[in-house]
Design an enzyme around this catalytic site. Sequence first.
Site, PDB file in Angstrom:
ATOM      1  N   GLU A 154       0.844  -1.211   0.000  1.00  0.00           N
ATOM      2  CA  GLU A 154       0.000   0.000   0.000  1.00  0.00           C
ATOM      3  C   GLU A 154       0.879   1.260   0.000  1.00  0.00           C
ATOM      4  O   GLU A 154       0.609   2.228  -0.699  1.00  0.00           O
ATOM      5  CB  GLU A 154      -0.928  -0.029   1.227  1.00  0.00           C
ATOM      6  CG  GLU A 154      -1.706   1.244   1.468  1.00  0.00           C
ATOM      7  CD  GLU A 154      -1.597   1.740   2.911  1.00  0.00           C
ATOM      8  OE1 GLU A 154      -1.225   2.913   3.104  1.00  0.00           O
ATOM      9  OE2 GLU A 154      -1.878   0.951   3.834  1.00  0.00           O
ATOM     10  N   GLU A 194       6.586   2.295  11.849  1.00  0.00           N
ATOM     11  CA  GLU A 194       5.156   2.510  12.129  1.00  0.00           C
ATOM     12  C   GLU A 194       4.627   1.348  12.967  1.00  0.00           C
ATOM     13  O   GLU A 194       3.921   1.548  13.957  1.00  0.00           O
ATOM     14  CB  GLU A 194       4.367   2.600  10.810  1.00  0.00           C
ATOM     15  CG  GLU A 194       2.879   2.794  11.035  1.00  0.00           C
ATOM     16  CD  GLU A 194       2.041   2.644   9.755  1.00  0.00           C
ATOM     17  OE1 GLU A 194       0.816   2.529   9.890  1.00  0.00           O
ATOM     18  OE2 GLU A 194       2.604   2.649   8.650  1.00  0.00           O
TER      19      GLU A 194
END
Length: 1025
Positions: free
Chosen positions: A105, A203
């Site tokens: 993504e 992240e």
Amino acid sequence: MFRQTKSALQKLQQLRFTAQQQTWRLNSSSAKERACQYRAGQKLHGFTVREVVEVPDLFLTAVKLSHDATGAQHLHAARDDSNNLFSVQFRTTPMDSTGVPHILEHTVLCGSHRFPCRDPFFKMLNRSLSTFMNAFTANDYTMYPFSTQNRKDFQNLLSIYLDAVFFPCLREQDFWQEGWRLENETPTDFNSPLVFKGVVFNEMKGAFSDNELVYAQHLQNKLYPDHTYAVVSGGEPLAIPDLTWEQLRQFHATHYHPSNARFFTYGDLPLEQHLQQIEAEALSKFQRIDPNTEVPPQPHWSSPREDHVTCTPDALAPDPARQDTLCVSYLLGDITDTFEGFTLRLLSSLMISGPNSPFYKALIEPKIGSDFSSVVGYDGSTKEASFSIGLQGMKEEDAGKVKQIISRTLDDIIEVGFEQERIEALLHRIEIQMKHQSTNFGLSLASYIASSWNHDGDPVELLQLSDSVAKFRRALEENPRFLQDKVQLYFKENTHRLTLSMSPDESYLEKQAKAEEEKLQKKISALSDADRKEIYENGLALLAAQSQTQDASCLPALKVSDIEPTMPFTPVQDGTAGGVPVQFCEQPTNGLVYFRAACSLNTLPEDLRLYVPLFCSVITKMGCGALDYRQQSQQVELRTGGMSVSPLVTPDSTQLDMYEQGVLLYSSCLERNLPHMFQLWSDIFNSPRFDDEERLRVLVMMSAQELANGIPDSGHMYAMIRAGRHLSPAGELNEAFNGMEQVKFMKKIAEMPDLNKVIRTLPTIKRHLLNPDNMRCAVNATPQKMSDASAQLESFMKDVAGNRKTRKPVRSNIIERPIDPTGASGLSRKLISELNFQPCQMKTFFQLPFPVNFVSESVRAVPFAHEDYASLGILARMMTAKFLHGEIREKGGAYGGGARMGGGLFTFYSYRDPNSVQTLSAFRRGVDWVKSGRFTQQDIDEAKLSVFSAVDSPVAPARKGLGRFLSGVTDEALQEHRERLFAVSHKSLLDAARRYLGAGQRTCGVAILGPENETIKKDPSWIVK
């Protein structure tokens, strides 16, 4: 962005159904009427229309199509809303925890065949007037949505998105940057140690420092152990370094194909243009395949299972001795059965929502834990739904007791069922949600239908809520035990249930770090000298690519001349009710009335200020008048769209050292319930109940737990608030109400063995705050209902007149300022003025058990009405896009970072950042970059587009006129600001940077939340908390 999908109930609550919004397009017929003209079987640009359905509840017409050559599905929701949305989603079903769908993504957005420049996605944020642009990785799908109010912009963004997902470059360098890489700690020093780097790697390290997310992830993996839900779709930090670039490319080839895609378009733009562009730019280049991405049903267990996991201790937990979580999770039916899903969602709400629900009474009120477990209620984000119930903040030895209570409560529900009034209250909530208008309705719809449609459920059926409500009422009439039978079937007789406990482990972080170190050493030990040299050269090549000025000329862009020169003004009328000034704003609210009241804090003794947020959170939940807290909760659900009170700190728009302090009352209701809504407020003003210590303790525990849980997700906000603390008088109050100071204060309150002191304090605060003498109100309603609303408000003011008392303000320096500068209206704001305020420099470090940092630096600048404010706003956007994004995210590996202007402060921040003090030097280099003037007119224009997309984002009817009411910023002042934004030039940007951001000129505050930091500890200029 990795999305831990919220429960479907929360989704339904977020799904705010909008009625017709006035639009700037002059159409001879409405969008939904035009869509009604399509017929099943009709051929359109390579698609065939399958079904056309009017959905009057949501004021839209749904058109379902499929693509002839590839089988791609398309749903169009035609609606008279100018905020048009596009989304494409793919079913992505990974079979390992390397985070391949999540890294993909990120990587597809780094350049494509038609748009080969690096990172077109982030660059388009500044070349468009989009109202939303993002991408999400969920458990089993990846979604790419955008929305905009501009037709040309829609076509530009559609080209970018189609090319990104179907024809990405997927360069190895982008995989290293976004996913993971081995690299020298200092890329330019061959002898510096090798470490793991990468945006998604960091992240997910940040995400896994959040105990709520850790628990939710384990629960899902263990409840569905046999297929894609057994892995971490976002990526487990230690598994991410097992992913190869080849595997990433292969996953794209098999999953990102039209035969595995679902397209959704929404709004008032014509469907045929969308289809034509999608066919020409993408679908015509593909043939049908069998993507083979279906998720099989999870085989049912013949007996229940138990499991245990550990997490990091929470330094801010309300009670350090009570940090365990236990929850029982049940596997339910397939989410594509729309009515069954609707029923189970309602059933879940009846079982757990609010103080009248059986599980709230049985689990929360005995105070065994601090709140429900982080996963609770119905969750429809997987192919088969689940229901979970349990507690967090409990003692380990209470596990057996909690399991018994859960089982006993289910027996009680099966025996006695639910009161009819509670069922009516829930159906009333759905009615309000269908009428309430939001500005991002298309995005809410896309998220709402995503999971079911992903598994071939019917998305149109999901939108027909009235049908489900009617069917639900019939089912209850035909079988009064309808809901009890469901509880028997899905909970009592269900052997596929998991009991999962979680407890803190003092050495959890240490073990994580050790495991990461072992993984790293294993990778390093396999390297030859040639490999090391190649890693070093790759690192230098990546750094060079990141440092290169990008040619973005291949990307489409709007021009500043595409921006409307003037803004639409919102007409308001000022009046009074019972001697209290009121702003009336007539809006197409679709049968709802919105009420707000701002109450001043100026007479409140200063030593009580820290209690204000607690007062706000309990005042509508303790009972009032003749109602105890349960009856009050029931009436609020039955008669309103919710009632809330929140703290208010508003810096003045003209003077940095002036601000307004107060609380904001807010509620909404259907027009027929106006008298009931105001009666509830009257009872809160006249006779709130503060004497129930047991009830208060429950609310305090929940509030403290919620604050502690919020830090891993919002650490940058806490850092920004703390950095601005000593720079303006409003900053000090903002920290007390919304910052780490409030988190610590609530922890202290939660630890008190006796809450009597708090109970004695609350009525004092109430006398100062809920006083009509210090109040102004605002009402948004339809023109037809405004006089009725005004009359009801008048009678409410008469009812509460006994609370009116003129009290002396605590500070002598109060300035009364009329909202309308012409002085025509009675509305005014009583501001605290501290013109001799002395800002001071302060650097604060909060050591917390996170593997990543949240860094912020704030600089004292100018208020909104100042002529330099516009330049500083453009400067913040330009620095973020052209410098800080590259330094903090691309090179530094943080999940995000940038600069923003607001509240008189210019603030830098980073989010989930592997670096700490290094990021502070990146902020300074950003200032040097601006002061050197190395930016072009194109850079300035792009920053203007980005700022205007926020300035011109749509405003819902419920919120029209709110800026004027709260901050005294009129439409005239906004138009002046708009003209200043247009006028910003290269020279004004340089002047502003030199005037406010230069080392000698600025007074700044710094704050970091993060793991133990030796550099900071040794530096005496830091205060370590």
